[in-house]
Design a protein around this motif. Structure first.
Motif, mmCIF file in Angstrom:
data_model
loop_
_atom_site.group_PDB
_atom_site.id
_atom_site.type_symbol
_atom_site.label_atom_id
_atom_site.label_comp_id
_atom_site.label_asym_id
_atom_site.label_seq_id
_atom_site.Cartn_x
_atom_site.Cartn_y
_atom_site.Cartn_z
ATOM 1 N N GLY A 47 9.013 28.268 36.538
ATOM 2 C CA GLY A 47 9.428 29.605 36.094
ATOM 3 C C GLY A 47 8.953 29.865 34.689
ATOM 4 N N VAL A 48 8.342 31.035 34.485
ATOM 5 C CA VAL A 48 7.721 31.325 33.193
ATOM 6 C C VAL A 48 8.729 31.279 32.051
ATOM 7 C CG1 VAL A 48 7.963 33.852 33.388
ATOM 8 C CG2 VAL A 48 6.112 32.861 31.992
ATOM 9 N N ASP A 49 9.957 31.697 32.298
ATOM 10 C CA ASP A 49 10.966 31.720 31.233
ATOM 11 C C ASP A 49 11.720 30.403 31.097
ATOM 12 O OD1 ASP A 49 10.408 34.403 30.593
ATOM 13 O OD2 ASP A 49 11.713 35.110 32.205
ATOM 14 N N ASN A 50 11.431 29.447 31.970
ATOM 15 C CA ASN A 50 12.142 28.167 31.938
ATOM 16 C C ASN A 50 11.342 27.053 31.265
ATOM 17 O OD1 ASN A 50 14.365 29.237 33.340
ATOM 18 N ND2 ASN A 50 13.339 28.887 35.320
ATOM 19 N N ILE A 51 10.126 27.360 30.840
ATOM 20 C CA ILE A 51 9.294 26.364 30.160
ATOM 21 C C ILE A 51 9.554 26.478 28.657
ATOM 22 C CG2 ILE A 51 6.937 25.600 29.652
ATOM 23 C CD1 ILE A 51 6.139 26.658 32.423
ATOM 24 N N ALA A 52 10.172 25.442 28.108
ATOM 25 C CA ALA A 52 10.563 25.475 26.692
ATOM 26 C C ALA A 52 9.409 25.147 25.761
ATOM 27 C CB ALA A 52 11.711 24.502 26.454
ATOM 28 N N GLY A 53 8.420 24.420 26.246
ATOM 29 C CA GLY A 53 7.293 24.047 25.407
ATOM 30 C C GLY A 53 6.186 23.439 26.230
ATOM 31 N N VAL A 54 4.978 23.439 25.667
ATOM 32 C CA VAL A 54 3.811 22.880 26.346
ATOM 33 C C VAL A 54 3.143 21.864 25.427
ATOM 34 C CG1 VAL A 54 1.587 23.324 27.437
ATOM 35 C CG2 VAL A 54 3.442 24.998 27.656
ATOM 36 N N TYR A 55 3.036 20.637 25.931
ATOM 37 C CA TYR A 55 2.238 19.631 25.231
ATOM 38 C C TYR A 55 0.804 19.758 25.725
ATOM 39 C CZ TYR A 55 0.009 15.277 23.986
ATOM 40 O OH TYR A 55 -0.882 14.370 23.485
ATOM 41 N N SER A 56 -0.070 20.273 24.865
ATOM 42 C CA SER A 56 -1.502 20.296 25.159
ATOM 43 C C SER A 56 -2.160 19.252 24.284
ATOM 44 C CB SER A 56 -2.094 21.680 24.862
ATOM 45 O OG SER A 56 -3.512 21.653 25.001
ATOM 46 N N ALA A 57 -2.903 18.351 24.895
ATOM 47 C CA ALA A 57 -3.473 17.238 24.140
ATOM 48 C C ALA A 57 -4.575 17.678 23.184
ATOM 49 C CB ALA A 57 -4.011 16.175 25.091
ATOM 50 N N ASN A 58 -5.232 18.825 23.466
ATOM 51 C CA ASN A 58 -6.237 19.293 22.505
ATOM 52 C C ASN A 58 -6.308 20.813 22.462
ATOM 53 O OD1 ASN A 58 -7.833 20.126 24.679
ATOM 54 N ND2 ASN A 58 -9.661 19.073 23.978
ATOM 55 N N LYS A 63 6.969 36.125 25.501
ATOM 56 C CA LYS A 63 6.824 35.294 24.320
ATOM 57 C C LYS A 63 6.250 33.951 24.736
ATOM 58 C CE LYS A 63 9.432 33.281 20.472
ATOM 59 N NZ LYS A 63 10.780 33.064 19.883
ATOM 60 N N LEU A 64 5.262 33.466 23.992
ATOM 61 C CA LEU A 64 4.681 32.168 24.306
ATOM 62 C C LEU A 64 5.610 31.050 23.860
ATOM 63 C CD1 LEU A 64 0.987 32.763 23.158
ATOM 64 C CD2 LEU A 64 1.785 32.529 25.523
ATOM 65 N N PRO A 65 5.712 29.979 24.652
ATOM 66 C CA PRO A 65 6.459 28.805 24.182
ATOM 67 C C PRO A 65 5.645 28.084 23.117
ATOM 68 C CG PRO A 65 5.355 28.303 26.235
ATOM 69 C CD PRO A 65 5.100 29.764 25.976
ATOM 70 N N PRO A 66 6.252 27.195 22.344
ATOM 71 C CA PRO A 66 5.464 26.399 21.393
ATOM 72 C C PRO A 66 4.451 25.532 22.149
ATOM 73 C CG PRO A 66 7.725 25.587 21.542
ATOM 74 C CD PRO A 66 7.686 26.880 22.272
ATOM 75 N N ILE A 67 3.210 25.545 21.668
ATOM 76 C CA ILE A 67 2.106 24.819 22.308
ATOM 77 C C ILE A 67 1.419 23.971 21.247
ATOM 78 C CG2 ILE A 67 -0.019 25.009 23.665
ATOM 79 C CD1 ILE A 67 0.841 27.896 24.378
ATOM 80 N N THR A 68 1.236 22.697 21.523
ATOM 81 C CA THR A 68 0.559 21.798 20.584
ATOM 82 C C THR A 68 -0.952 21.838 20.798
ATOM 83 O OG1 THR A 68 0.666 19.876 22.049
ATOM 84 C CG2 THR A 68 2.556 20.266 20.598
ATOM 85 N N GLY A 69 -1.663 21.166 19.909
ATOM 86 C CA GLY A 69 -3.110 21.048 20.047
ATOM 87 C C GLY A 69 -3.628 19.893 19.224
ATOM 88 N N GLN A 70 -4.948 19.769 19.179
ATOM 89 C CA GLN A 70 -5.607 18.695 18.435
ATOM 90 C C GLN A 70 -7.052 19.073 18.215
ATOM 91 O OE1 GLN A 70 -6.949 14.033 19.114
ATOM 92 N NE2 GLN A 70 -5.839 15.076 20.719
ATOM 93 N N GLY A 118 0.653 32.491 15.191
ATOM 94 C CA GLY A 118 1.843 32.001 15.863
ATOM 95 C C GLY A 118 1.669 31.769 17.345
ATOM 96 N N ASP A 119 0.463 31.979 17.882
ATOM 97 C CA ASP A 119 0.219 31.743 19.304
ATOM 98 C C ASP A 119 0.148 30.258 19.635
ATOM 99 O OD1 ASP A 119 0.167 34.446 19.863
ATOM 100 O OD2 ASP A 119 -2.002 34.623 19.639
ATOM 101 N N GLN A 120 -0.128 29.438 18.641
ATOM 102 C CA GLN A 120 -0.159 27.986 18.814
ATOM 103 C C GLN A 120 0.713 27.370 17.740
ATOM 104 O OE1 GLN A 120 -4.066 26.311 19.553
ATOM 105 N NE2 GLN A 120 -3.531 24.320 18.713
ATOM 106 N N LEU A 121 1.546 26.434 18.133
ATOM 107 C CA LEU A 121 2.497 25.827 17.199
ATOM 108 C C LEU A 121 1.809 25.078 16.076
ATOM 109 C CD1 LEU A 121 5.372 24.860 16.401
ATOM 110 C CD2 LEU A 121 5.049 22.962 18.025
#
Length: 367
Positions: free
Chosen positions: A226-237, A255-262, A275-278
């Motif tokens: 569910g789009v509103d049930n995803i609290a955050g996304v771990y993206s490795a890069n 609203k986008l959830p917090p998303i990581t990167g590298q 603010g689109d990427q944490l």
């Protein structure tokens, strides 16, 4: 895989390698009898173009350092396999046939390239594993502290969930290519911070770090969770983040959830500003490239004392133990330290980051 713990530097400014001193030693040392002079040929095999860093930063930096360390006489022969393991094997075979003096290798597939590493060794050509640990008889592994990368990403994601977060918050993980051993280390580091603090609702090992595949996997996760049930996304890069965001937009996320990167790609730094990427993990490529170039030149010139001094750690691969290793530490890049990281290290200029589209967002955070 790591066997000796590393301390974490307080800032990227502390990352200046003893490289400057080592460079001087490599040029001025009179105690050695070099196996070869300055006419060094370094073969550089990089794995892909999806992550822009390899073409834009690693190759130019290594080429520059090889030339500098050899008074302009050394040359770098460069090939990029564009995510094709068979093509990289062919490229490496050609370098062996052409008798380059040393090979710097970032493997597309760490396992399948091992026979070529053994061939190079048999031919008397040293192989330096760069950024990714290849299997086979590697002379030196130069990379970043990969588990620390994952720990920083995971910790940033958990902190972004806020003080009311609990273990029921659902996280989606996109971990990177299964053929890249670094991706496994990032995942291990991230899990050490996320496990027990959030629920991993969906997890993927994204083939080839491909943004399109990441987009599809994110869409599957949105359908399942569910789009509103995803609290955050771990993206490795960073490259995968673009595909992740597309899926959330297509699903109607308000609203986008917090998303990581590298990797601190330019587009990622700009997403951090808006603010689109944490966050993204800033890895000082010039430092990594400098060590690899120094190691390559020292090895060919027979400066074994200086070459051995570059190792500050040891790691194991599936085929070999106690591989001498130089690990460079990393830092989380957020809206608060852009000036102190990618701008201070001249990775990007302020004008590049704060182009017309991002000028107002830059002004909001004081850039």
């Amino acid at each position: 895989m790591r066997r000796i713990a590393q301390s974490v530097a307080a800032s990227t400014m502390a990352l200046s390698l003893a490289g400057c001193g080592l460079s001087s030693a490599s040029k001025n040392n009179t105690d050695t009898s070099p196996a070869k002079g300055n006419d060094v040929t370094v073969g550089l095999l990089l794995p892909e173009k999806t992550n822009t860093r390899y073409d834009q930063f690693d190759y130019p930096s290594i080429k520059k350092w090889v030339a500098s360390l050899t008074d302009g006489q050394g040359k770098t022969v460069y090939r990029n396999a564009d995510q094709d393991g068979d093509e990289q094997a062919s490229q490496m075979q050609k370098m062996i046939d052409e008798r380059v003096d040393v090979i710097i290798l970032t493997a597309v597939d760490a396992h399948t390239i091992a026979p070529m590493v053994r061939k190079a060794k048999t031919a008397g050509i040293s192989v330096i594993a760069y950024d990714r640990l290849a299997e086979g008889p590697i002379d030196l592994y130069v990379s970043f502290d990969n588990e620390l990368v994952g720990q920083i990403q995971g910790r940033s994601l958990i902190e972004a969930l806020g003080p009311d977060a609990d273990s029921s918050d659902k996280i989606v993980m996109l971990n990177g290519s299964p053929t890249d051993p670094s991706a496994k280390e990032f995942k291990t580091g991230a899990l050490s911070e996320i496990s027990g603090r959030a629920t991993i609702a969906q997890s993927y090992d994204t083939k080839g770090w491909n943004p399109d595949i990441a987009q599809t996997e994110t869409a599957e996760s949105i359908n399942a969770v569910g789009v509103d049930n995803i609290a955050g996304v771990y993206s490795a890069n960073d490259a995968m983040v673009a595909g992740i965001i597309k899926s959330f937009v297509a699903a109607g996320a308000t609203k986008l959830p917090p998303i990581t990167g590298q990797d601190a790609e330019l587009s990622a730094v700009q997403r951090v500003i808006t603010g689109d990427q944490l966050m993204t993990v800033y890895k000082p490529y010039p430092s990594e490239a400098e060590v690899a170039a120094e190691a390559a030149v020292m090895k060919v010139q027979g400066k074994n004392i200086q070459f051995d001094a570059l190792a500050n750690d040891k790691v194991d691969s599936p085929t070999h133990r106690d591989i001498p290793t130089h690990l460079v530490t990393v830092v989380a890049l957020t809206r608060t330290n852009i000036k102190d990281t990618v701008i201070a290290d001249r990775i990007y200029t302020l004008d590049q980051i704060c182009s017309a589209k991002y000028r107002s967002a830059c002004a909001e955070i004081g850039l």
